[in-house]
Each structure stands twice: as C-alpha cells, then as structure tokens.
Design an enzyme around this catalytic site. Structure first.
Site: not given
Ligand code: 5GP
Ligand code: MG
Ligand code: MG
Length: 174
Positions: A40-41, A96-97, A100, A128, A150, A157, A163
């Site tokens: 949803k982000g 994407e939001d 990470d 990040k 975070f 969220d 959000r």
């Molecule tokens: P990844 O697969 O790159 O580790 O993470 C992707 C998803 O993890 C993002 O789309 C998000 O939903 C969640 N995420 C990663 N870091 C953060 C953060 O700092 N805050 C929040 N709220 N969600 C995060």
């Molecule tokens: Mg996301």
């Molecule tokens: Mg989340």
C-alpha cells in the site's frame, strides 16, 4: 512513548516529486508510461507523481508482503495481489515507497521481466542504501537517500498507521 520526528517536510517532498515527474516526462517524450504501484505504501507517492507526468500514463497495482507488523524485514516476499493487465510491449516504471534491503524489488523485477515489457525502470520515493543486501537492483529515479532509520508518512506505515502524514518522519520510541 511513540512519536514521529519530522525528517522531510511536505514542501520538500512535493517539490522533489514534481522534479521526478518532470524528469520522467522528459525521458519518456513521445512514449507513454505504465506505472506500477506496489501497495500500500507506494500509493500516495504514485498518485502525486502521476499528476506531474505530462506524457500519457496508465496505472496498475500490485500487492506483495515482505514485512510483518513491526520494523524488521522477514526476507520473505509473497504476491498478495497480482497486476490486472499484461505488460507486453509496455514501458513500465515500478513505483515504490522505499527501498531497504532491495529484496522486494529484485523479486518483482524477475517476475515482470518474464512478462515481456519493452522496458522496466524503478522509481522510489526513499532509498536507504546502507541497508541494501541485493546488489542487482539499479534504481533510475530516487526521491531522497535517507539514513538507516525507520520512517513513516507519505504512504509508509508503522503497524498500518501514519500512512496519511503529508511529510516523512522518523519513528521514535521513548
Ligand atoms: P525491502 O524489500 O527493500 O527490504 O523493503 C521493502 C518494503 O519494506 C518497503 O516497501 C516498505 O514497505 C518496508 N520498509 C522498509 N523500510 C521501511 C521503513 O523505514 N519504514 C516503513 N514504514 N517501511 C519500511
Ligand atoms: Mg513498498
Ligand atoms: Mg509496512
């Protein structure tokens, strides 16, 4: 106590999204773009971004789960809702939001490449880089590079809350 400390103001975020939209409009001149929102982000960001793109835009939505209710990655990526439309011959931008570890995007790109789009690029509001564990993810459009904290707001969220914040903040627990 749980609180949110402002990291990027509403004005900064909106201005950066307008810049990204202008850049995408220039890069895709004479073509159209198919935006894919990772729910949803990614939704608030994609809606703002789409308004700033001047070439024809179509949209689709996908939902994957990679995080539980807390702040740590499970490392598991699962498709919860697939796209409605095929990608054949389309110029796709995955929106994407935040990136990470990079696992979610790396997984999505693999799936989407098999559907024969003409091109795939990535656009993320936040990145990040310190947290990256997947090395093959090349992100063409990045809103802001942020430190390893975070964050919430603008689609992001904490336990499904925050959000709706029009800015980006760091989650603090004290
Ligand atoms: P990844 O697969 O790159 O580790 O993470 C992707 C998803 O993890 C993002 O789309 C998000 O939903 C969640 N995420 C990663 N870091 C953060 C953060 O700092 N805050 C929040 N709220 N969600 C995060
Ligand atoms: Mg996301
Ligand atoms: Mg989340």
């Amino acid at each position: 106590m749980e609180r949110v400390e402002k990291l990027l103001s509403e004005e900064e975020v909106d201005k950066r999204i307008a810049d990204l939209g202008a850049q995408i409009s220039k890069d895709y001149e004479g073509k159209s773009v198919h935006l894919i929102c990772v729910l949803k982000g990614g939704a608030p960001f994609m809606c703002e971004l789409a308004k700033r793109i001047t070439v024809p835009v179509s949209m689709d939505f996908m939902s994957v789960s990679s995080y539980g209710g807390g702040t740590e990655s499970s490392g598991v990526v699962k498709i919860v809702k697939d796209l409605d439309e095929p990608l054949v011959g389309k110029d796709v931008i995955i929106v994407e939001d935040i990136i990470d570890s990079g696992r979610t995007l790396s997984h999505l790109i693999e799936i989407f490449k098999k559907r024969n789009p003409r091109s795939i690029r990535l656009c993320t509001l936040l990145d990040k880089p310190e947290r990256r564990v997947v090395s093959d993810v090349n992100v063409e459009y990045v809103g802001f590079r942020i430190p390893d904290e975070f964050v919430v707001g603008y689609g992001l969220d904490y336990d499904q809350r925050y959000r709706n914040l029009p800015y980006i903040g760091v989650m603090k627990f004290d």
